[in-house]
Design a protein around this motif. Structure first.
Motif, short mmCIF file in Angstrom:
data_model
loop_
_atom_site.label_atom_id
_atom_site.label_comp_id
_atom_site.label_asym_id
_atom_site.label_seq_id
_atom_site.Cartn_x
_atom_site.Cartn_y
_atom_site.Cartn_z
N LEU A 169 0.83 -1.21 0.00
CA LEU A 169 0.00 0.00 0.00
C LEU A 169 0.86 1.26 0.00
CD1 LEU A 169 -2.80 1.30 0.15
CD2 LEU A 169 -2.67 1.13 2.65
N GLY A 170 1.94 1.26 0.78
CA GLY A 170 2.79 2.44 0.88
C GLY A 170 2.01 3.61 1.45
N GLY A 171 2.12 4.77 0.78
CA GLY A 171 1.38 5.95 1.23
C GLY A 171 0.09 6.17 0.48
N LYS A 172 -0.35 5.16 -0.28
CA LYS A 172 -1.56 5.31 -1.09
C LYS A 172 -2.80 5.34 -0.20
CE LYS A 172 0.51 2.70 -4.92
NZ LYS A 172 1.59 2.03 -4.17
N ASP A 173 -3.85 5.95 -0.72
CA ASP A 173 -5.11 6.07 -0.01
C ASP A 173 -6.06 5.00 -0.53
OD1 ASP A 173 -7.47 6.80 1.17
OD2 ASP A 173 -7.23 8.94 0.81
N LEU A 174 -6.51 4.12 0.35
CA LEU A 174 -7.40 3.04 -0.07
C LEU A 174 -8.70 3.57 -0.67
CD1 LEU A 174 -6.99 0.40 2.78
CD2 LEU A 174 -6.54 0.06 0.35
N ASP B 21 -9.92 -17.43 6.92
CA ASP B 21 -11.28 -17.30 7.43
C ASP B 21 -12.14 -16.87 6.26
OD1 ASP B 21 -13.66 -15.87 8.44
OD2 ASP B 21 -12.80 -16.21 10.41
N LYS B 22 -13.32 -17.43 6.08
CA LYS B 22 -14.11 -17.13 4.90
C LYS B 22 -14.64 -15.71 4.85
CE LYS B 22 -17.89 -19.80 6.99
NZ LYS B 22 -18.88 -20.85 6.69
N ARG B 23 -14.37 -14.92 5.88
CA ARG B 23 -14.85 -13.53 5.86
C ARG B 23 -13.73 -12.51 6.00
NH1 ARG B 23 -19.74 -12.20 9.66
NH2 ARG B 23 -19.43 -10.30 8.46
N VAL B 24 -12.46 -12.95 6.16
CA VAL B 24 -11.35 -12.03 6.39
C VAL B 24 -10.23 -12.30 5.39
CG1 VAL B 24 -9.65 -11.20 8.04
CG2 VAL B 24 -11.92 -11.90 8.83
N ALA B 25 -9.70 -11.21 4.78
CA ALA B 25 -8.58 -11.32 3.83
C ALA B 25 -7.29 -10.90 4.52
CB ALA B 25 -8.84 -10.45 2.61
N LYS B 26 -6.21 -11.63 4.25
CA LYS B 26 -4.89 -11.34 4.82
C LYS B 26 -3.84 -11.34 3.71
CE LYS B 26 -6.06 -11.35 9.27
NZ LYS B 26 -5.85 -10.20 10.17
N SER B 27 -2.67 -10.77 4.04
CA SER B 27 -1.53 -10.76 3.10
C SER B 27 -1.97 -10.28 1.71
CB SER B 27 -0.89 -12.15 3.01
OG SER B 27 -0.44 -12.58 4.28
N ILE B 28 -2.55 -9.10 1.68
CA ILE B 28 -3.14 -8.56 0.44
C ILE B 28 -2.06 -7.86 -0.37
CG2 ILE B 28 -4.91 -7.02 -0.48
CD1 ILE B 28 -6.23 -7.31 2.40
N TYR B 29 -2.05 -8.12 -1.66
CA TYR B 29 -1.08 -7.51 -2.56
C TYR B 29 -1.82 -6.91 -3.75
CZ TYR B 29 3.33 -6.82 -5.04
OH TYR B 29 4.42 -6.26 -5.67
N ILE B 30 -1.62 -5.60 -3.99
CA ILE B 30 -2.27 -4.92 -5.11
C ILE B 30 -1.52 -5.27 -6.39
CG2 ILE B 30 -2.95 -2.70 -6.10
CD1 ILE B 30 -2.92 -1.56 -3.24
N ILE B 31 -2.21 -5.87 -7.35
CA ILE B 31 -1.56 -6.28 -8.59
C ILE B 31 -1.93 -5.38 -9.77
CG2 ILE B 31 -1.32 -8.68 -7.91
CD1 ILE B 31 -3.82 -9.34 -9.47
N ASN B 32 -3.02 -4.61 -9.64
CA ASN B 32 -3.43 -3.72 -10.72
C ASN B 32 -4.23 -2.56 -10.14
OD1 ASN B 32 -3.97 -2.60 -13.22
ND2 ASN B 32 -5.64 -4.03 -13.70
N GLU B 33 -3.57 -1.40 -10.03
CA GLU B 33 -4.24 -0.22 -9.45
C GLU B 33 -5.26 0.34 -10.43
OE1 GLU B 33 -1.75 2.81 -7.95
OE2 GLU B 33 -0.51 1.44 -6.75
#
Length: 256
Positions: free
Chosen positions: A29-34, A48-60
């Motif tokens: 994410l760095g300094g980007k604004d979600l 967990d079927k409702r929680v995401a972890k270790s998220i990596y942005i591959i295409n902004e």
């Protein structure tokens, strides 16, 4: 697994399910604004079927609608910079109008549109800052200053009577309106200076206040070009530059 960011708290997975997440789990994410990354493609893990972890942005996917609708400091900064930049461009066209006749046709065609667009963008920037900073006074003071400005314009261009006595009355009322407007503009720039931690907002305000009377004198007495032009229009340019830098450096809300 892959998916798409729906909001700063929600991801839509390719499996048709929706996953909640925390921005601290976005690895790159760095300094980007979600708030500005709605629609971006991501890869993530889910234990967990409702929680995401270790998220990596591959295409902004930063789009104009996200920038305009987001109430964040980064969004406000972008809107303010575009608003100031467009207004400055229109100002340069106006200066050209004073000296070069062919500029007049250009300014008449696009000048008013530029003013409206820049006004809307800057208003949205102030609103975004007030929302991000949870300020109850910033946007209210801004709206009051806008109302006072339109009142002053209406007074001078619609109600100005003929004759020396009428002009004197309008000038007196105009001076009073200008002083009240200056008070609210000071409140706005003082709060922006406090929220951003940058005194450039106040420097821009004071230079603007000093420059505007010289601009009016220049327009009224065009013969004294260098005497009124340099402190007037030169001062306005300096104020715009400082305001642009102040917004450019506005990265986060400082604790007051």
């Amino acid at each position: 697994m892959q998916g798409k960011i729906l909001s700063p708290q929600l991801i839509s997975g390719d499996d048709g399910k929706r996953y909640e997440y925390d921005k601290n789990d976005v690895i790159n994410l760095g300094g980007k604004d979600l708030a500005l990354l709605t629609g971006s493609q991501v890869e993530f893990l889910s234990f967990d079927k409702r929680v995401a972890k270790s998220i990596y942005i591959i295409n902004e996917n930063v789009n104009v609608s996200s920038i305009l609708s987001a109430d964040s400091i980064r969004s406000a900064r972008l809107k303010a910079l575009w608003g100031i930049g467009l207004l400055f461009f229109n100002f340069i066209l106006y200066i050209g109008l004073l000296f070069v006749n062919f500029i007049q046709d250009i300014w008449q065609n696009i000048g008013h549109i530029i003013i409206i667009v820049s006004f809307v963008l800057y208003s949205m920037a102030i609103y975004s800052v007030s929302k991000a900073a949870a300020s109850k006074s910033l946007f209210i003071n801004y709206i009051i200053s806008v109302i006072i400005s339109f009142l002053g314009i209406f007074l001078f261009f619609m109600l100005a009577p003929s004759g020396a006595s009428g002009v004197s009355v309008v000038f007196s009322l105009g001076t009073m309106i200008a002083l009240i407007l200056a008070i609210y503009l000071y409140k706005i720039h003082d709060e922006l200076a406090g929220l951003s931690g940058s005194s450039l907002f106040l420097w821009a305000f004071w230079i603007f206040v000093v420059s505007v009377p010289f601009c009016f004198l220049f327009i009224m007495f065009l013969g004294f070009v260098f005497f009124f032009f340099i402190p007037g229009f030169g001062g306005l340019i300096m104020a715009w530059v400082l305001l642009f830098i102040a917004w450019w450096r506005f990265g986060k809300v400082e604790k007051r």
